[in-house]
Motif scaffolding. Structure first.
Motif, PDB file in Angstrom:
ATOM      1  N   MET A   1      55.851  65.485  72.264  1.00  0.00           N
ATOM      2  CA  MET A   1      56.927  66.420  72.474  1.00  0.00           C
ATOM      3  C   MET A   1      57.483  66.949  71.150  1.00  0.00           C
ATOM      4  O   MET A   1      58.159  67.950  71.161  1.00  0.00           O
ATOM      5  CB  MET A   1      58.036  65.766  73.282  1.00  0.00           C
ATOM      6  CG  MET A   1      57.641  65.456  74.725  1.00  0.00           C
ATOM      7  SD  MET A   1      56.927  66.851  75.613  1.00  0.00           S
ATOM      8  CE  MET A   1      58.377  67.701  76.129  1.00  0.00           C
ATOM      9  N   LYS A   2      57.193  66.271  70.066  1.00  0.00           N
ATOM     10  CA  LYS A   2      57.691  66.747  68.777  1.00  0.00           C
ATOM     11  C   LYS A   2      57.083  68.088  68.409  1.00  0.00           C
ATOM     12  O   LYS A   2      57.748  68.907  67.784  1.00  0.00           O
ATOM     13  CB  LYS A   2      57.406  65.723  67.680  1.00  0.00           C
ATOM     14  CG  LYS A   2      58.309  64.524  67.729  1.00  0.00           C
ATOM     15  CD  LYS A   2      58.051  63.607  66.558  1.00  0.00           C
ATOM     16  CE  LYS A   2      58.959  62.405  66.620  1.00  0.00           C
ATOM     17  NZ  LYS A   2      58.786  61.533  65.460  1.00  0.00           N
ATOM     18  N   ILE A   3      55.834  68.300  68.805  1.00  0.00           N
ATOM     19  CA  ILE A   3      55.190  69.565  68.460  1.00  0.00           C
ATOM     20  C   ILE A   3      55.821  70.731  69.213  1.00  0.00           C
ATOM     21  O   ILE A   3      55.976  71.821  68.671  1.00  0.00           O
ATOM     22  CB  ILE A   3      53.666  69.507  68.686  1.00  0.00           C
ATOM     23  CG1 ILE A   3      53.021  70.711  68.024  1.00  0.00           C
ATOM     24  CG2 ILE A   3      53.305  69.468  70.142  1.00  0.00           C
ATOM     25  CD1 ILE A   3      51.683  70.468  67.461  1.00  0.00           C
ATOM     26  N   VAL A   4      56.243  70.487  70.433  1.00  0.00           N
ATOM     27  CA  VAL A   4      56.919  71.536  71.204  1.00  0.00           C
ATOM     28  C   VAL A   4      58.247  71.883  70.546  1.00  0.00           C
ATOM     29  O   VAL A   4      58.592  73.061  70.391  1.00  0.00           O
ATOM     30  CB  VAL A   4      57.115  71.087  72.669  1.00  0.00           C
ATOM     31  CG1 VAL A   4      57.962  72.093  73.424  1.00  0.00           C
ATOM     32  CG2 VAL A   4      55.793  70.874  73.362  1.00  0.00           C
ATOM     33  N   LYS A   5      58.986  70.877  70.140  1.00  0.00           N
ATOM     34  CA  LYS A   5      60.260  71.107  69.458  1.00  0.00           C
ATOM     35  C   LYS A   5      60.048  71.835  68.136  1.00  0.00           C
ATOM     36  O   LYS A   5      60.806  72.747  67.789  1.00  0.00           O
ATOM     37  CB  LYS A   5      60.981  69.788  69.216  1.00  0.00           C
ATOM     38  CG  LYS A   5      62.343  69.982  68.569  1.00  0.00           C
ATOM     39  CD  LYS A   5      63.123  68.709  68.487  1.00  0.00           C
ATOM     40  CE  LYS A   5      64.419  68.785  67.768  1.00  0.00           C
ATOM     41  NZ  LYS A   5      64.958  70.026  67.355  1.00  0.00           N
TER      42      LYS A   5
END
Length: 66
Positions: A1-5
């Motif tokens: 989910m860090k990449i989406v953020k």
């Protein structure tokens, strides 16, 4: 989910930078001061008036309508 953020944050920073640049130049951020947008569609013509600056291409008009 860090990449989406990461990508969401990057996109918002890009949009803010673009809007600030267009404000400095006095141009509408949507149509980049042209007053129209070019689209590819079999149902309409190649260009349509910018719906946010009412075809003026001015930042002040965009700011009133956003």
């Amino acid at each position: 989910m860090k990449i989406v953020k990461f990508f969401t944050d990057w996109y918002h920073a890009y949009k803010e930078k673009h809007i600030a640049k267009m404000k400095e130049q006095g141009k509408c951020p949507v149509c980049r001061g042209h007053g129209f947008s070019t689209i590819t569609s079999p149902y309409t013509g190649n260009t349509i008036d910018c719906h946010l600056c009412n075809g003026t291409g001015l930042y002040a008009e965009w700011e009133k309508n956003k």
